[in-house]
Design a protein around this motif. Structure first.
Motif, PDB file in Angstrom:
ATOM      1  N   VAL A  46       0.933  -1.207   0.257  1.00  0.00           N
ATOM      2  CA  VAL A  46       0.361  -0.305   0.124  1.00  0.00           C
ATOM      3  C   VAL A  46       0.891   1.684  -0.006  1.00  0.00           C
ATOM      4  CG1 VAL A  46      -2.163   1.305   1.347  1.00  0.00           C
ATOM      5  CG2 VAL A  46      -1.871  -1.701   0.649  1.00  0.00           C
ATOM      6  N   CYS A  48       1.366   5.032   0.802  1.00  0.00           N
ATOM      7  CA  CYS A  48       0.099   6.164   1.592  1.00  0.00           C
ATOM      8  C   CYS A  48       1.117   6.845   2.405  1.00  0.00           C
ATOM      9  CB  CYS A  48      -0.464   5.328   2.716  1.00  0.00           C
ATOM     10  SG  CYS A  48       0.227   3.958   3.521  1.00  0.00           S
ATOM     11  N   HIS A  49       0.647   7.435   3.121  1.00  0.00           N
ATOM     12  CA  HIS A  49       1.322   9.007   3.488  1.00  0.00           C
ATOM     13  C   HIS A  49       1.393   9.361   5.233  1.00  0.00           C
ATOM     14  CE1 HIS A  49       0.992  10.264   0.371  1.00  0.00           C
ATOM     15  NE2 HIS A  49       1.948  10.979   0.315  1.00  0.00           N
ATOM     16  N   GLY A  62       4.952  10.884   0.413  1.00  0.00           N
ATOM     17  CA  GLY A  62       4.542   9.572   0.232  1.00  0.00           C
ATOM     18  C   GLY A  62       5.319   8.020   0.700  1.00  0.00           C
ATOM     19  N   LYS A  91      -6.271  -1.402   2.749  1.00  0.00           N
ATOM     20  CA  LYS A  91      -6.063  -0.753   1.784  1.00  0.00           C
ATOM     21  C   LYS A  91      -6.924   0.937   2.082  1.00  0.00           C
ATOM     22  CE  LYS A  91      -5.099   1.298  -2.743  1.00  0.00           C
ATOM     23  NZ  LYS A  91      -5.815   0.660  -4.207  1.00  0.00           N
ATOM     24  N   THR A 141      -5.168   4.345   3.777  1.00  0.00           N
ATOM     25  CA  THR A 141      -4.581   6.055   2.855  1.00  0.00           C
ATOM     26  C   THR A 141      -6.304   6.869   3.338  1.00  0.00           C
ATOM     27  OG1 THR A 141      -6.382   4.645   1.131  1.00  0.00           O
ATOM     28  CG2 THR A 141      -3.944   4.639   1.034  1.00  0.00           C
ATOM     29  N   LYS A 142      -7.161   6.634   3.836  1.00  0.00           N
ATOM     30  CA  LYS A 142      -7.760   6.975   4.573  1.00  0.00           C
ATOM     31  C   LYS A 142      -7.299   8.580   5.579  1.00  0.00           C
ATOM     32  CE  LYS A 142     -10.210   5.973   8.995  1.00  0.00           C
ATOM     33  NZ  LYS A 142     -11.607   5.577   9.044  1.00  0.00           N
ATOM     34  N   ASN A 194      -3.195  10.129   7.479  1.00  0.00           N
ATOM     35  CA  ASN A 194      -1.874  10.174   7.771  1.00  0.00           C
ATOM     36  C   ASN A 194      -1.281   9.947   9.627  1.00  0.00           C
ATOM     37  OD1 ASN A 194      -1.774  10.575   5.101  1.00  0.00           O
ATOM     38  ND2 ASN A 194      -0.507  13.102   5.133  1.00  0.00           N
TER      39      ASN A 194
END
Length: 274
Positions: free
Chosen positions: A11, A13-14, A25, A61, A65-66, A68
């Motif tokens: 995945v 993401c940040h 990211g 996932k 990703t929703k 940080n």
């Protein structure tokens, strides 16, 4: 318990402490081990009797990703909670979140955080003998059954009983609840105390009158040595007003210390009090 495994789900993401991690990211790898009883699915080939690993991957996932987070610990905790709440058949989940590009200025294959979380069965003793007893019992049922991160709430019948210990007080209404929670004993007890506070519970006399009393009786088969939380409840086997409703919810339950069924303990206590 059987296992459904997902290995190194990738995945992008940040997450991280540094600004660059949150802006640019990076790649994360996630390992998931879900404890599920797959026997029925294996016998019937019916998907609804198991859990789709594709759905697990999509859940992870979406959750990653929703937002940080600074810490991998927080990411792992959110993932475990999300999976356990979204998939009722999963009893326990192990999550490992790997960070291959960790900014440590040295060569590492990856850094990671691994956690294991599960549902816990809790039995709660409930009592009231001060003020509007019925209303306080109603409040307790509404609040406990609506607690976050819980499921499968059940209540035994309410009985009226004579006071125990300090006898210069009115009769009690008593019952027992069972519920499954993701909380630790300390976290769950704190929530029970908050409900007692809403009922304006005062702790002035030991075993004295109270608007609402909520006690953790049992938490799985846990036996604690904690001064703040003694589990199993030390008075459980001495109180008819606890054992009677407990046996209604768990007629074949076994005390984790005495290794005897609660129904047998109840019958012995009734004989002693004749």
């Amino acid at each position: 318990m059987d296992e459904i495994r997902v290995k190194n789900l990738e995945v992008f993401c940040h997450h991280g402490v540094y600004k660059e991690e949150n802006v640019l990211g990076q790649k994360f790898l996630v390992n998931i081990v879900s404890k599920v009883d797959t026997r029925a699915a294996g016998k019937t080939d019916e998907l609804e009797l198991s859990v789709s690993y594709g759905d697990i991957c999509r859940c992870v996932k979406k959750e990653m990703t929703k937002q940080n987070d600074k810490l991998l610990e927080r990411v792992a905790e959110r993932l475990a909670e999300c999976i356990l709440l979204q998939f009722p058949l999963i009893k326990e989940v192990e999550i490992e979140v790997k960070k291959p590009w960790a900014p440590v200025l040295m060569h590492v294959d990856y850094t990671s955080v691994k956690i294991k979380r599960s549902w816990h069965k809790v039995y709660i003793g409930v009592g009231s003998n001060l003020g509007e007893r019925e209303e306080y019992m109603k409040l307790a049922k509404e609040k406990v059954s609506a607690l976050p991160d819980t499921k499968n709430f059940k209540s035994a019948s309410i009985i009226e009983t004579e006071p125990y210990g300090y006898t210069e007080q009115g009769k009690f209404l008593n019952t027992v609840y069972s519920i499954e929670t993701l909380d630790t004993p300390a976290e769950f007890l704190d929530k029970l105390h908050q409900i007692e506070n809403e009922a304006e519970r005062k702790r002035e006399i030991h075993w004295g009158p109270r608007t609402l009393d909520l006690d953790i009786l049992l938490y799985d088969d846990l036996v604690t040595e904690d001064e703040e939380i003694t589990i199993p409840h030390p008075e459980l086997t001495k109180r008819l007003f606890v054992l009677e409703p407990l046996c209604e919810l768990a007629p074949r339950g076994i005390h984790p210390l005495e290794r005897r069924r609660y129904s047998d303990i109840l019958e012995d206590l009734k004989e002693k009090e004749k």
